[in-house]
Design a protein around this motif. Structure first.
Motif, mmCIF file in Angstrom:
data_model
loop_
_atom_site.group_PDB
_atom_site.id
_atom_site.type_symbol
_atom_site.label_atom_id
_atom_site.label_comp_id
_atom_site.label_asym_id
_atom_site.label_seq_id
_atom_site.Cartn_x
_atom_site.Cartn_y
_atom_site.Cartn_z
ATOM 1 N N GLN A 1 0.828 -1.207 0.000
ATOM 2 C CA GLN A 1 0.000 0.000 0.000
ATOM 3 C C GLN A 1 0.862 1.258 0.000
ATOM 4 N N ILE A 2 1.980 1.207 0.727
ATOM 5 C CA ILE A 2 2.920 2.327 0.690
ATOM 6 C C ILE A 2 3.540 2.444 -0.702
ATOM 7 N N ASP A 3 3.844 1.303 -1.328
ATOM 8 C CA ASP A 3 4.413 1.305 -2.680
ATOM 9 C C ASP A 3 3.437 1.907 -3.677
ATOM 10 N N VAL A 4 2.155 1.586 -3.547
ATOM 11 C CA VAL A 4 1.136 2.162 -4.444
ATOM 12 C C VAL A 4 1.097 3.674 -4.283
ATOM 13 N N ALA A 5 1.164 4.151 -3.047
ATOM 14 C CA ALA A 5 1.200 5.597 -2.803
ATOM 15 C C ALA A 5 2.452 6.211 -3.413
ATOM 16 N N PHE A 6 3.570 5.487 -3.295
ATOM 17 C CA PHE A 6 4.837 5.930 -3.884
ATOM 18 C C PHE A 6 4.674 6.109 -5.391
ATOM 19 N N GLN A 7 4.021 5.137 -6.048
ATOM 20 C CA GLN A 7 3.817 5.204 -7.496
ATOM 21 C C GLN A 7 2.913 6.366 -7.885
ATOM 22 N N LYS A 8 1.843 6.567 -7.124
ATOM 23 C CA LYS A 8 0.873 7.620 -7.456
ATOM 24 C C LYS A 8 1.385 9.014 -7.125
ATOM 25 N N GLY A 9 2.281 9.106 -6.137
ATOM 26 C CA GLY A 9 2.762 10.423 -5.711
ATOM 27 C C GLY A 9 1.827 11.094 -4.730
ATOM 28 N N SER A 10 0.903 10.301 -4.162
ATOM 29 C CA SER A 10 -0.034 10.850 -3.172
ATOM 30 C C SER A 10 -0.473 9.735 -2.235
ATOM 31 N N ILE A 11 -0.905 10.117 -1.036
ATOM 32 C CA ILE A 11 -1.395 9.141 -0.063
ATOM 33 C C ILE A 11 -2.580 9.741 0.682
ATOM 34 N N THR A 12 -3.563 8.906 0.968
ATOM 35 C CA THR A 12 -4.743 9.364 1.703
ATOM 36 C C THR A 12 -4.660 8.854 3.137
ATOM 37 N N VAL A 13 -4.666 9.789 4.073
ATOM 38 C CA VAL A 13 -4.601 9.459 5.500
ATOM 39 C C VAL A 13 -5.735 10.203 6.199
ATOM 40 N N ASN A 14 -6.552 9.472 6.959
ATOM 41 C CA ASN A 14 -7.713 10.063 7.645
ATOM 42 C C ASN A 14 -8.589 10.846 6.664
ATOM 43 N N ARG A 15 -8.812 10.217 5.509
ATOM 44 C CA ARG A 15 -9.704 10.746 4.464
ATOM 45 C C ARG A 15 -9.125 11.940 3.706
ATOM 46 N N VAL A 16 -7.944 12.380 4.077
ATOM 47 C CA VAL A 16 -7.336 13.539 3.415
ATOM 48 C C VAL A 16 -6.233 13.072 2.479
ATOM 49 N N LYS A 17 -6.276 13.540 1.245
ATOM 50 C CA LYS A 17 -5.272 13.166 0.247
ATOM 51 C C LYS A 17 -4.085 14.127 0.327
ATOM 52 N N HIS A 18 -2.887 13.573 0.453
ATOM 53 C CA HIS A 18 -1.678 14.392 0.589
ATOM 54 C C HIS A 18 -0.740 14.158 -0.587
ATOM 55 N N ASN A 19 -0.226 15.216 -1.144
ATOM 56 C CA ASN A 19 0.762 15.128 -2.228
ATOM 57 C C ASN A 19 2.129 14.805 -1.624
ATOM 58 N N ILE A 20 2.762 13.742 -2.134
ATOM 59 C CA ILE A 20 4.065 13.327 -1.576
ATOM 60 C C ILE A 20 5.160 13.330 -2.654
ATOM 61 N N LEU A 21 4.931 14.051 -3.739
ATOM 62 C CA LEU A 21 5.911 14.064 -4.824
ATOM 63 C C LEU A 21 7.261 14.623 -4.379
#
Length: 358
Positions: free
Chosen positions: A212-232
């Motif tokens: 799941q962390i790898d998928v977020a890594f690929q997308k460049g974003s992660i959703t935590v507590n319903r909030v989407k965060h840009n991690i590029l």
């Protein structure tokens, strides 16, 4: 000519009845191994609660058999068609796993699966007959794709395979690989773990799995507590750290001035070649000396090469049959052949089929 099926190398045991939840077999893989039911790949990501993966599993482990069965299921051979299969391992595990993998993959496989996920019968079976197995180093499969596939590269070149579990590199000449130049080191997983550590400073990741962390890594974003965060920005930072601390020192040791005298190109393959930030690191260091090229659909490169290897070897073997010998007497050529390449990757599994005239 080459038809590839690619799915995430994740799975989850399940006792759910899943009916009409996918459009096709690729998105609806649910198979039984040793009396246990598993959802695999895209279906595991959609319907699973905690889909996970194993890193560099041995051929004797259930995870490897599970992904192999899922990949073989996708080949869908017709009638009595036999498979000429090529697969491989990184240098670090090739000698250790080669013989056992060939032993496990050779022969007839009865694959039990649930086709009701995409509108078929719940208790389906498919017989897949692997008539011949070839196990080669993964980097050799990648060079075969570059030399024998659409690129038809004839010159010497550097190749760097940026896999999730392992990063490998070697010099490929027209005569073959230069073993002295070969390296095998930590893969992209190192950068993903760095990202997870960085995110943990700001967020509670709620027991997210590595995939799941790898998928977020690929997308460049992660959703935590319903909030989407840009991690590029964080991704760029950890990729640069990964390159400078892991990749660059190994390449500097492996590639000599004589190698640069021979080669004018460097090919990047594997899933890591999908990240512009990582490609820029290579261009910054090597762009002045060689042309840095990215293989089209780099995550499928090894599978393409394995498939082409199967096609070439099966053609050579057929041409070597003496004229006075009936091919029916030779087991491998008893039935029509289907050339297949199978890459059981740590991030994704890719199976490629050679189809004449397509």
């Amino acid at each position: 000519m080459l038809k590839s099926y690619n799915f995430p190398s994740v799975y989850e045991a399940t006792n759910q009845e899943l009916s009409n939840v996918a459009e096709n077999i690729l998105d609806g893989i649910k198979i039984t191994v040793d009396d246990n039911e598993y959802i695999v790949g895209n279906l595991a990501l959609v319907e699973g609660y905690s889909p996970h993966k194993n890193i560099n599993p041995a051929p004797t482990e259930e995870e490897y058999k599970l992904l192999c069965n899922a990949a073989l299921l996708l080949t869908q051979p017709k009638g009595e068609e036999e498979i000429y299969l090529t697969t491989g391992f990184p240098f670090s595990t090739y000698m250790l796993y080669r013989d056992k993998a060939a032993e496990i993959l050779q022969g007839r496989h009865i694959i039990s699966y649930d086709a009701s996920t995409f509108g078929g019968p719940a208790n389906a079976k498919r017989e897949v007959n692997v008539g011949k197995v070839e196990i080669i180093p993964e980097i050799m499969g990648c060079t075969t794709a570059i030399r024998e596939g659409k690129l038809q590269e004839k010159e010497n070149f550097f190749i760097v395979s940026l896999g999730y579990g392992t990063c490998e590199a070697v010099v490929s000449t027209r005569a073959g690989l230069i073993n002295r130049s070969a390296i095998s080191t930590h893969g992209l997983r190192h950068a993903v773990n760095l990202l997870a550590n960085e995110l943990a400073k700001s967020f509670y990741l709620n027991l997210k799995t590595e995939h799941q962390i790898d998928v977020a890594f690929q997308k460049g974003s992660i959703t935590v507590n319903r909030v989407k965060h840009n991690i590029l920005d964080i991704r760029e930072k950890v990729l640069k750290i990964y390159y400078s601390e892991i990749i660059a020192p190994n390449l500097r040791k492996a590639f000599t001035d004589d190698d640069f005298n021979k080669c004018s190109k460097m090919y990047l393959v594997g899933g890591g070649a999908l990240y512009p930030e990582l490609i820029d690191c290579f261009k910054e260091e090597f762009g002045e000396f060689v042309s840095v090229e990215v293989y089209p659909e780099p995550e499928k490169c090894a599978s393409h090469g394995y498939c082409l290897h199967s096609k070439i070897k099966s053609n050579v073997a057929k041409s070597a049959i003496p004229n006075n010998v009936d091919a029916d007497e030779i087991k491998i050529f008893r039935n029509p052949q289907l050339a297949v390449g199978m890459d059981i990757g740590n991030a994704n599994t890719c199976v490629t089929i050679y189809k004449d005239g397509e």
